[in-house]
Design a protein around this motif. Structure first.
Motif, PDB file in Angstrom:
ATOM      1  N   ALA A  62       0.828  -1.205   0.000  1.00  0.00           N
ATOM      2  CA  ALA A  62       0.000   0.000   0.000  1.00  0.00           C
ATOM      3  C   ALA A  62       0.864   1.258   0.000  1.00  0.00           C
ATOM      4  CB  ALA A  62      -0.933  -0.010   1.212  1.00  0.00           C
ATOM      5  N   TRP A  63       1.948   1.253   0.774  1.00  0.00           N
ATOM      6  CA  TRP A  63       2.842   2.408   0.771  1.00  0.00           C
ATOM      7  C   TRP A  63       3.571   2.533  -0.565  1.00  0.00           C
ATOM      8  CZ3 TRP A  63       3.189   6.652   3.523  1.00  0.00           C
ATOM      9  CH2 TRP A  63       2.603   6.680   4.798  1.00  0.00           C
ATOM     10  N   LEU A  65       2.170   1.692  -3.379  1.00  0.00           N
ATOM     11  CA  LEU A  65       1.128   2.285  -4.203  1.00  0.00           C
ATOM     12  C   LEU A  65       1.067   3.798  -4.009  1.00  0.00           C
ATOM     13  CD1 LEU A  65      -1.360   2.085  -6.071  1.00  0.00           C
ATOM     14  CD2 LEU A  65      -2.718   1.517  -4.019  1.00  0.00           C
ATOM     15  N   ALA A  66       1.329   4.242  -2.775  1.00  0.00           N
ATOM     16  CA  ALA A  66       1.312   5.681  -2.502  1.00  0.00           C
ATOM     17  C   ALA A  66       2.359   6.413  -3.333  1.00  0.00           C
ATOM     18  CB  ALA A  66       1.534   5.937  -1.016  1.00  0.00           C
ATOM     19  N   LYS A  69       0.721   7.342  -6.424  1.00  0.00           N
ATOM     20  CA  LYS A  69      -0.354   8.313  -6.237  1.00  0.00           C
ATOM     21  C   LYS A  69       0.174   9.700  -5.889  1.00  0.00           C
ATOM     22  CE  LYS A  69      -4.019   5.578  -6.660  1.00  0.00           C
ATOM     23  NZ  LYS A  69      -5.249   5.861  -7.421  1.00  0.00           N
ATOM     24  N   CYS A  79       7.197   8.253   0.939  1.00  0.00           N
ATOM     25  CA  CYS A  79       6.500   6.968   0.876  1.00  0.00           C
ATOM     26  C   CYS A  79       7.488   5.828   0.646  1.00  0.00           C
ATOM     27  CB  CYS A  79       5.447   6.995  -0.228  1.00  0.00           C
ATOM     28  SG  CYS A  79       4.088   8.143   0.096  1.00  0.00           S
ATOM     29  N   GLY A 128      -6.545   3.028  -1.775  1.00  0.00           N
ATOM     30  CA  GLY A 128      -5.538   3.568  -2.677  1.00  0.00           C
ATOM     31  C   GLY A 128      -5.892   3.400  -4.142  1.00  0.00           C
ATOM     32  N   HIS A 129      -6.433   2.236  -4.496  1.00  0.00           N
ATOM     33  CA  HIS A 129      -6.757   1.985  -5.902  1.00  0.00           C
ATOM     34  C   HIS A 129      -7.962   2.799  -6.365  1.00  0.00           C
ATOM     35  CE1 HIS A 129      -3.832  -1.080  -6.876  1.00  0.00           C
ATOM     36  NE2 HIS A 129      -4.119  -1.753  -5.778  1.00  0.00           N
ATOM     37  N   ASP A 132      -7.551   8.675  -4.111  1.00  0.00           N
ATOM     38  CA  ASP A 132      -6.307   9.366  -4.424  1.00  0.00           C
ATOM     39  C   ASP A 132      -5.340   9.269  -3.246  1.00  0.00           C
ATOM     40  OD1 ASP A 132      -7.263  11.158  -2.535  1.00  0.00           O
ATOM     41  OD2 ASP A 132      -7.401  12.866  -3.904  1.00  0.00           O
ATOM     42  N   PHE A 133      -4.314  10.094  -3.287  1.00  0.00           N
ATOM     43  CA  PHE A 133      -3.272  10.052  -2.266  1.00  0.00           C
ATOM     44  C   PHE A 133      -3.839  10.297  -0.871  1.00  0.00           C
ATOM     45  CE2 PHE A 133       0.407  11.873   0.045  1.00  0.00           C
ATOM     46  CZ  PHE A 133       1.361  10.902  -0.215  1.00  0.00           C
ATOM     47  N   ASP A 135      -6.948   9.767   0.227  1.00  0.00           N
ATOM     48  CA  ASP A 135      -7.727   8.605   0.654  1.00  0.00           C
ATOM     49  C   ASP A 135      -6.802   7.528   1.224  1.00  0.00           C
ATOM     50  OD1 ASP A 135     -10.587   9.110  -0.131  1.00  0.00           O
ATOM     51  OD2 ASP A 135      -9.663   9.399  -2.088  1.00  0.00           O
ATOM     52  N   LEU A 136      -5.708   7.300   0.544  1.00  0.00           N
ATOM     53  CA  LEU A 136      -4.764   6.274   0.991  1.00  0.00           C
ATOM     54  C   LEU A 136      -4.104   6.671   2.308  1.00  0.00           C
ATOM     55  CD1 LEU A 136      -3.436   3.589   0.464  1.00  0.00           C
ATOM     56  CD2 LEU A 136      -1.874   4.704  -1.148  1.00  0.00           C
TER      57      LEU A 136
END
Length: 227
Positions: A62-63, A65-66, A69, A79, A128-129, A132-133, A135-136
């Motif tokens: 997840a990080w 993924l950030a 984003k 990140c 995240g998917h 946006d940033f 939200d994550l």
């Protein structure tokens, strides 16, 4: 358990306040109390460690993924640094602790996810998917910063879980929390301005933080129940 004033940023403080009693249920959970006073059954701790190892695998994703984003190099670097801290520092504690008790890293990686674990990790990744940033960040913050708050609170404790406590109370992790809190403050200001509470997005971000906080409570419940 009394609240701890931790320097993790203005936005975190507001999200934590918006979470209301759910935040106290998370940071003051019976599992946390058992870590502090040493009363937590060792079997519950080991079950938690194995599940948390799998959680951290997904949390690292997840990080990562950030990074995709992010809107600035500063955000990307922060990140990426958090991914490094998770994989090379926090997960190492799990590996070393379990290895001392005869549980290999391969066994940890093969751990079957408990439903509470699956629900939490997929919620964060979906935030995240699909979002946006921000939200994550709202979905990630309760874990990163909540553990920092718990570690700071339990720092004076000794007992059988002193090494776990020291990881989250230590200067390195507390610095990570301060940096993540600053990252969130700057990201919110960049996207929502200096009065983010006036944005129509604010309630949604608070709600995301609140859901992730309740999922943290469920994770502790899973740790205690062993299921």
């Amino acid at each position: 358990m009394a609240a701890v004033d931790a320097p993790y940023g203005a936005v975190f403080a507001q999200w934590r306040a918006a979470a209301g009693p759910d935040w106290a249920a998370y940071t003051g959970h019976d599992f946390v109390i058992g870590l502090g006073d040493g009363s937590l059954p060792r079997s519950a701790f080991l079950h938690y460690l194995k599940q948390d190892y799998v959680f951290l695998v997904h949390f690292s994703r997840a990080w990562a993924l950030a990074v995709t984003k992010a809107e600035t190099l500063e955000e990307m670097r922060a990140c990426a640094a958090t991914v490094h801290a998770l994989i090379d520092e926090e997960m190492r504690l799990h590996i070393e602790t379990c290895a001392a008790l005869g549980i290999s890293e391969a066994e940890l990686f093969a751990t079957q996810e408990a439903p509470a674990n699956l629900a939490y990790t997929r919620y964060v990744l979906d935030a995240g998917h699909s979002g946006d940033f921000l939200d994550l960040m709202a979905a990630l913050a309760p874990c990163v910063l909540g553990y920092g708050e718990i570690g700071a609170r339990l720092a004076p404790s000794g007992g059988p879980y002193a090494d776990w406590i020291a990881t989250y109370a230590g200067a390195a992790y507390q610095q990570t929390c301060a940096e993540v809190g600053g990252l969130i403050d700057r990201a919110v200001a960049r996207r929502l301005g200096n009065a983010p509470q006036d944005s129509p997005r604010w309630a949604r971000l608070c709600a995301r933080f609140g859901v992730a906080t309740r999922l943290e409570v469920g994770f502790w419940d899973m740790g205690l129940s062993g299921a």
